[in-house]
Design a protein around this motif. Structure first.
Motif, mmCIF file in Angstrom:
data_model
loop_
_atom_site.group_PDB
_atom_site.id
_atom_site.type_symbol
_atom_site.label_atom_id
_atom_site.label_comp_id
_atom_site.label_asym_id
_atom_site.label_seq_id
_atom_site.Cartn_x
_atom_site.Cartn_y
_atom_site.Cartn_z
ATOM 1 N N CYS A 18 -5.506 4.925 3.658
ATOM 2 C CA CYS A 18 -5.885 3.539 3.354
ATOM 3 C C CYS A 18 -4.777 2.588 3.770
ATOM 4 C CB CYS A 18 -6.165 3.394 1.863
ATOM 5 S SG CYS A 18 -7.429 4.532 1.254
ATOM 6 N N ARG A 19 -5.120 1.658 4.651
ATOM 7 C CA ARG A 19 -4.146 0.708 5.174
ATOM 8 C C ARG A 19 -4.703 -0.700 5.079
ATOM 9 N NH1 ARG A 19 -3.340 5.385 7.137
ATOM 10 N NH2 ARG A 19 -1.306 6.169 7.698
ATOM 11 N N PRO A 20 -3.821 -1.717 5.125
ATOM 12 C CA PRO A 20 -4.291 -3.109 5.051
ATOM 13 C C PRO A 20 -5.362 -3.404 6.093
ATOM 14 C CG PRO A 20 -1.908 -3.050 4.851
ATOM 15 C CD PRO A 20 -2.354 -1.644 5.220
ATOM 16 N N LEU A 21 -6.310 -4.267 5.724
ATOM 17 C CA LEU A 21 -7.353 -4.658 6.670
ATOM 18 C C LEU A 21 -6.739 -5.346 7.880
ATOM 19 C CD1 LEU A 21 -10.172 -6.072 4.341
ATOM 20 C CD2 LEU A 21 -9.838 -3.735 5.168
ATOM 21 N N ARG A 22 -5.748 -6.177 7.655
ATOM 22 C CA ARG A 22 -5.101 -6.886 8.761
ATOM 23 C C ARG A 22 -3.587 -6.835 8.685
ATOM 24 N NH1 ARG A 22 -7.617 -12.382 10.372
ATOM 25 N NH2 ARG A 22 -9.171 -10.895 11.091
ATOM 26 N N GLY A 23 -3.024 -6.920 7.519
ATOM 27 C CA GLY A 23 -1.570 -6.934 7.354
ATOM 28 C C GLY A 23 -1.226 -7.422 5.965
ATOM 29 N N VAL A 24 0.057 -7.651 5.736
ATOM 30 C CA VAL A 24 0.528 -8.166 4.452
ATOM 31 C C VAL A 24 0.856 -9.640 4.642
ATOM 32 C CG1 VAL A 24 2.301 -7.980 2.665
ATOM 33 C CG2 VAL A 24 1.409 -5.902 3.769
ATOM 34 N N ILE A 81 5.442 -16.999 -2.925
ATOM 35 C CA ILE A 81 5.169 -16.670 -4.326
ATOM 36 C C ILE A 81 4.685 -15.225 -4.426
ATOM 37 C CG2 ILE A 81 3.776 -17.237 -6.362
ATOM 38 C CD1 ILE A 81 3.582 -20.118 -5.196
ATOM 39 N N TYR A 82 3.799 -14.831 -3.497
ATOM 40 C CA TYR A 82 3.257 -13.473 -3.475
ATOM 41 C C TYR A 82 3.256 -12.916 -2.065
ATOM 42 C CZ TYR A 82 1.064 -14.183 -8.077
ATOM 43 O OH TYR A 82 0.836 -14.419 -9.400
ATOM 44 N N LYS A 83 3.460 -11.608 -1.963
ATOM 45 C CA LYS A 83 3.073 -10.845 -0.781
ATOM 46 C C LYS A 83 1.800 -10.140 -1.205
ATOM 47 C CE LYS A 83 6.658 -8.219 0.219
ATOM 48 N NZ LYS A 83 7.672 -7.402 0.916
ATOM 49 N N LEU A 84 0.744 -10.228 -0.381
ATOM 50 C CA LEU A 84 -0.516 -9.618 -0.789
ATOM 51 C C LEU A 84 -1.309 -9.140 0.401
ATOM 52 C CD1 LEU A 84 -3.047 -11.973 -0.474
ATOM 53 C CD2 LEU A 84 -1.518 -12.996 -2.138
ATOM 54 N N THR A 85 -2.201 -8.207 0.110
ATOM 55 C CA THR A 85 -3.058 -7.640 1.143
ATOM 56 C C THR A 85 -4.323 -7.073 0.525
ATOM 57 O OG1 THR A 85 -3.090 -6.178 3.081
ATOM 58 C CG2 THR A 85 -2.077 -5.290 1.088
ATOM 59 N N TYR A 86 -5.357 -6.958 1.345
ATOM 60 C CA TYR A 86 -6.575 -6.220 1.006
ATOM 61 C C TYR A 86 -6.553 -4.933 1.814
ATOM 62 C CZ TYR A 86 -9.306 -10.019 -1.243
ATOM 63 O OH TYR A 86 -9.792 -10.983 -2.082
ATOM 64 N N LEU A 87 -7.017 -3.863 1.194
ATOM 65 C CA LEU A 87 -7.198 -2.604 1.912
ATOM 66 C C LEU A 87 -8.485 -1.963 1.430
ATOM 67 C CD1 LEU A 87 -6.330 -0.066 -0.185
ATOM 68 C CD2 LEU A 87 -4.092 -0.994 0.293
ATOM 69 N N ARG A 88 -8.976 -1.005 2.208
ATOM 70 C CA ARG A 88 -10.155 -0.217 1.820
ATOM 71 C C ARG A 88 -9.675 1.034 1.108
ATOM 72 N NH1 ARG A 88 -14.739 -2.839 1.941
ATOM 73 N NH2 ARG A 88 -14.929 -4.109 3.798
ATOM 74 N N LEU A 92 -12.862 -2.374 -1.821
ATOM 75 C CA LEU A 92 -11.811 -3.327 -1.478
ATOM 76 C C LEU A 92 -10.807 -3.383 -2.629
ATOM 77 C CD1 LEU A 92 -13.623 -6.395 0.141
ATOM 78 C CD2 LEU A 92 -11.854 -4.970 1.187
ATOM 79 N N VAL A 93 -9.547 -3.175 -2.290
ATOM 80 C CA VAL A 93 -8.464 -3.212 -3.265
ATOM 81 C C VAL A 93 -7.462 -4.255 -2.804
ATOM 82 C CG1 VAL A 93 -6.577 -1.890 -4.323
ATOM 83 C CG2 VAL A 93 -8.768 -0.765 -3.827
ATOM 84 N N MET A 94 -7.099 -5.194 -3.689
ATOM 85 C CA MET A 94 -6.061 -6.166 -3.378
ATOM 86 C C MET A 94 -4.784 -5.741 -4.088
ATOM 87 S SD MET A 94 -5.815 -10.276 -4.022
ATOM 88 C CE MET A 94 -4.843 -10.264 -5.518
ATOM 89 N N LEU A 95 -3.694 -5.767 -3.359
ATOM 90 C CA LEU A 95 -2.378 -5.501 -3.929
ATOM 91 C C LEU A 95 -1.551 -6.767 -3.779
ATOM 92 C CD1 LEU A 95 -1.712 -2.024 -2.273
ATOM 93 C CD2 LEU A 95 -2.540 -2.458 -4.604
ATOM 94 N N ALA A 96 -0.846 -7.154 -4.836
ATOM 95 C CA ALA A 96 -0.032 -8.367 -4.793
ATOM 96 C C ALA A 96 1.299 -8.129 -5.475
ATOM 97 C CB ALA A 96 -0.762 -9.523 -5.472
ATOM 98 N N GLU A 97 2.377 -8.492 -4.785
ATOM 99 C CA GLU A 97 3.719 -8.410 -5.340
ATOM 100 C C GLU A 97 4.218 -9.831 -5.560
ATOM 101 O OE1 GLU A 97 8.266 -7.331 -3.938
ATOM 102 O OE2 GLU A 97 6.597 -6.393 -2.877
ATOM 103 N N GLU A 98 4.560 -10.161 -6.804
ATOM 104 C CA GLU A 98 5.094 -11.487 -7.101
ATOM 105 C C GLU A 98 6.520 -11.567 -6.598
ATOM 106 O OE1 GLU A 98 5.465 -14.643 -10.808
ATOM 107 O OE2 GLU A 98 4.870 -12.571 -11.218
ATOM 108 N N LEU A 99 6.819 -12.600 -5.795
ATOM 109 C CA LEU A 99 8.152 -12.749 -5.230
ATOM 110 C C LEU A 99 9.069 -13.592 -6.113
ATOM 111 C CD1 LEU A 99 7.107 -13.356 -1.517
ATOM 112 C CD2 LEU A 99 7.957 -11.232 -2.550
#
Length: 148
Positions: free
Chosen positions: A113-119, A125-132, A138-145
């Motif tokens: 499972c990898r990002p649909l397009r990128g991070v 404020i956040y680094k975030l991505t969607y992946l399958r 669809l799973v969203m991952l978000a890191e608060e900066l």
């Protein structure tokens, strides 16, 4: 007007392969807190399907506040659908805040499972991505900066 107390209990996701989905979400940091196989009149009534029979697992986030209920249908047969697109109406993704998006992405990559397009970086404020995830979820991952 009197309001009743309400809280979100869990998000339910039908999956093609329960064990693969459990493996994916536990690698992201969730914990299995229960498993069962359910069937009978009560499940037919609650879910609205005659002959409802499913294997289920309840997973929980480390803080104890978020839960996912994963279920794999035994009967009736699961219906394959096209993976949901981000702009389709309806429920279609589950989002997780993570301490380190790179660690989370490495765990997801073990499952193909990898990002649909990128991070993306949202205003520093956040680094975030969607992946399958498993079963096309669809799973969203978000890191608060900026920790405030």
């Amino acid at each position: 007007m009197r309001h009743m107390a309400i809280r979100l209990e869990n998000v339910g996701i039908a999956v093609r392969d329960l064990e693969a989905a459990i493996s994916f979400f536990t690698d992201l940091g969730l914990t299995v807190i229960g498993r069962d196989t359910v069937s009978g009149e009560w499940t037919d009534t609650a879910v609205g399907l005659d002959g409802n029979h499913a294997r289920i697992a309840m997973l929980q986030t480390p803080d104890g506040r978020g839960r996912l209920e994963l279920f794999e249908y035994i009967h009736p047969e699961a219906i394959e659908t096209e993976p949901t697109l981000p702009n389709e109406i309806g429920m279609h993704r589950v989002a997780f805040a993570v301490d380190d998006i790179d660690v989370a992405l490495a765990a997801a990559a073990k499952h193909g499972c990898r990002p649909l397009r990128g991070v993306a970086n949202y205003r520093d404020i956040y680094k975030l991505t969607y992946l399958r995830g498993p079963s096309g979820i669809l799973v969203m991952l978000a890191e608060e900066l900026k920790k405030g």
